[in-house]
Design an enzyme around this catalytic site. Structure first.
Site, PDB file in Angstrom:
ATOM      1  CE  LYS A  97     -11.668  -5.463  10.707  1.00 37.22           C
ATOM      2  NZ  LYS A  97     -12.121  -4.135  11.173  1.00 37.22           N
TER       3      LYS A  97
ATOM      4  CB  SER B 285      -3.947   3.435   6.145  1.00 44.00           C
ATOM      5  OG  SER B 285      -3.800   2.337   7.024  1.00 44.00           O
TER       6      SER B 285
ATOM      7  CD  GLU C 105      -8.192   1.638  -3.396  1.00 39.54           C
ATOM      8  OE1 GLU C 105      -7.394   2.524  -2.988  1.00 39.54           O
ATOM      9  OE2 GLU C 105      -9.420   1.698  -3.259  1.00 39.54           O
TER      10      GLU C 105
ATOM     11  CB  CYS D 167      -9.257   5.300  -2.450  1.00 40.29           C
ATOM     12  SG  CYS D 167     -10.647   4.614  -3.347  1.00 40.29           S
TER      13      CYS D 167
ATOM     14  CD  GLU E 294      -5.401   8.673   0.898  1.00 41.64           C
ATOM     15  OE1 GLU E 294      -4.996   7.820   1.696  1.00 41.64           O
ATOM     16  OE2 GLU E 294      -6.123   8.399  -0.074  1.00 41.64           O
TER      17      GLU E 294
END
Ligand code: NAI
Ligand code: MG
Length: 478
Positions: free
Chosen positions: A172, A226, A247, A281, A380
């Site tokens: 997906k 996220s 991750e 990331c 982040e």
């Protein structure tokens, strides 16, 4: 093909009959549509994957799988320019970045294609008259949910090791950007993978994504995105007692000691946060600089930062727009709050003149003297925003570097060989670079995080451990 799903080796319309607009971040204009896959489509994809796994795919040799995968690598390389143009338009990233992404996307299929027949088991000495074998079986049907920042690369990163291990897959991709995923899926089809081995269901996260994550028919799931959605994926996995690899990004530090090679460090420190407009990331989003050289290093860094140029994907400058209005507003929210609180701005890059009004631009910003406890130093941002933090000595640097909820990557800049190893060992994260930083690079290198950055490892041969399960076979031959 864009408005269809790839299930059981064929393109088909989604059950919903609906589509989702695809927008170019450079001008905010719709230029394509993708299918809105939902739970019914995911059911069909998982069923097709199961049939493939229990049927022809399960009977292929590692050599056959590897050859098919290598062909995908060749196809991606042959179509690299077309794919790069598409990726740049879909994500807003500068063309040179999109071109580099296609090299990496092809590399994933080469690396894991070549590795597929090199996964060896073990023989364990046991009781007299016994032979014990340890082998690596596929997980079975694996689910994959990927983000919008590097769609083509992520396709390779998540699917190639899974396929090499013999799994059948359901992917997906992200609703914000996935056109190259669909195009590469066509290439996968062309090389002749059996139906059901690769299935691609586009759609919204809360619909197709949630349906895949909670599907009883998958054996494992790999997710990049996220931390909030990572929690949902892990909860859904727990319901079915299955493992997952997550991750979830980071707040990765670049640590600049007073004996750092400044000239080598400067362009790398800049690139680590500006690459892909900071939507990476492993972005180096904090720069920790020793107090004794802080003013000097920051002066040079600010000068480079102010010179950065921001423009459309096809202007191919240092930085493109962010992926969406939502992401731009999120990034600007961080910047405006910090400015209001008086965190000093040391440099701000300029947007190119006359950019399309509907684009999602955010100028790179360098903040100085950011307190390590500040939101900017802990959360982040996922945008081109670099927070500089002075430190006193090595112990201080290590404490600050490790002092966030994340733990993905770190860069250490020093000429002192013993310090290099000491600090690298002290880092609480999954990947450490010394006098360099390879955000996104290195297909061969195991990659992943600890703490809020997630768990499990992708890339390198480590990824093949995630996508396989150990089986111990004990034979009594007296
Ligand atoms: P996200 O986590 O919502 O999206 C990532 C993927 O998860 C997409 O394919 C999405 O459709 C899917 N997804 C969303 N909700 C889901 C659900 N309930 N169940 C299953 N799948 C679901 O990330 P988003 O909203 O695009 O970005 C928000 C923030 O997340 C960014 O600002 C950034 O900080 C972080 N992020 C980190 C990434 C990384 O590479 N580690 C990539 C993307 C986002
Ligand atoms: Mg989301």
């Amino acid at each position: 093909m864009n408005e269809q799903l790839y299930i059981d080796g064929a393109w088909r319309k989604p059950v919903s009959g609906q589509t989702i607009p695809v927008v170019c971040p450079s001008d905010g204009k719709e230029f394509a549509r993708i299918a809105r896959g939902t739970a019914g489509d995911v059911d069909a994809a998982v069923a097709a994957a199961r049939r493939a796994y229990e049927g022809p795919w399960g009977k292929t040799t590692a050599l056959e799988r590897g050859r098919l995968m290598m062909k995908v690598g060749v196809k991606i390389a042959e179509h690299a320019e077309e794919l790069a143009q598409l990726e740049a338009r879909d994500t807003g990233k500068p063309l040179k970045q999109a071109r580099a992404d296609m090299v990496a996307a092809a590399r994933y299929f080469e690396f894991y294609g070549a590795a597929s027949d090199k996964v060896h088991g073990e023989v364990i000495p046991f009781l007299a008259g016994y032979t014990v074998m340890v082998k690596h079986d596929p997980r079975g049907v694996t689910g994959h949910i990927i983000p919008w920042n590097y769609p083509a690369q992520m396709f390779g990163r998540t699917l190639a090791p899974a396929l090499a291990c013999g799994n059948a897959t359901v992917l997906k991709p992200a609703e914000e950007a996935c056109l190259t995923v669909l195009r590469i899926t066509e290439l996968v089809h062309e090389v002749g993978f059996p139906p059901g081995v690769v299935n691609v269901v586009t759609g919204y996260g809360e619909e197709a994504g949630a349906a895949l994550a909670s599907h009883p028919g998958i054996d494992f799931i790999a997710f990049t995105g996220s931390p909030g959605v990572g929690t949902l994926i892990q909860k859904a996995s727990a319901e079915h007692h299955r493992a997952c690899v997550l991750e979830l990004g980071g707040k990765s530090p670049q640590i600049v000691f007073e004996d750092a090679p400044f000239e080598t460090a400067l362009p790398v420190v800049v690139n680590a946060i500006v690459q892909n407009a900071g939507q990476t990331c492993s972005a180096g989003s904090r720069v920790l600089v020793q107090r004794s050289v802080y003013d000097r290093f920051m002066g040079m860094l600010a000068e480079r930062f102010a010179r950065l140029r921001v423009g459309t994907h096809d202007m191919d400058l240092d930085c493109g727009p962010l992926i969406s209005a939502v992401q731009r507003d999120r990034v600007q929210g961080f910047v405006q709050a910090a400015r209001k609180e008086g965190v000093p701005v040391l440099a701000e890059a300029q947007l190119a003149p006359n950019l399309p009004a509907g684009g999602y631009y955010a100028a790179p910003v360098l903040f100085g003297n950011v307190p390590p406890t500040h939101t900017l130093a802990r959360e982040e941002v996922f945008g081109p925003v670099l927070s500089a933090i002075p430190f006193e000595d090595e112990a201080d640097a290590v404490r600050i570097a490790n002092g966030t909820p994340f733990g993905l990557a770190a860069g250490i800049w020093t000429r002192d060989g013993t310090r290099q190893l000491r600090v690298a060992n002290a880092m609480r994260c999954g990947q450490v670079f010394v006098n360099g930083y390879g955000a996104g690079g290195g297909i061969e290198l195991p990659f992943g995080g600890i703490k809020r950055s997630g768990h499990g490892r992708e890339k390198g041969l480590e990824a093949m451990r995630e996508f396989s399960v150990v089986k111990t076979i004990v034979i009594n031959h007296g």
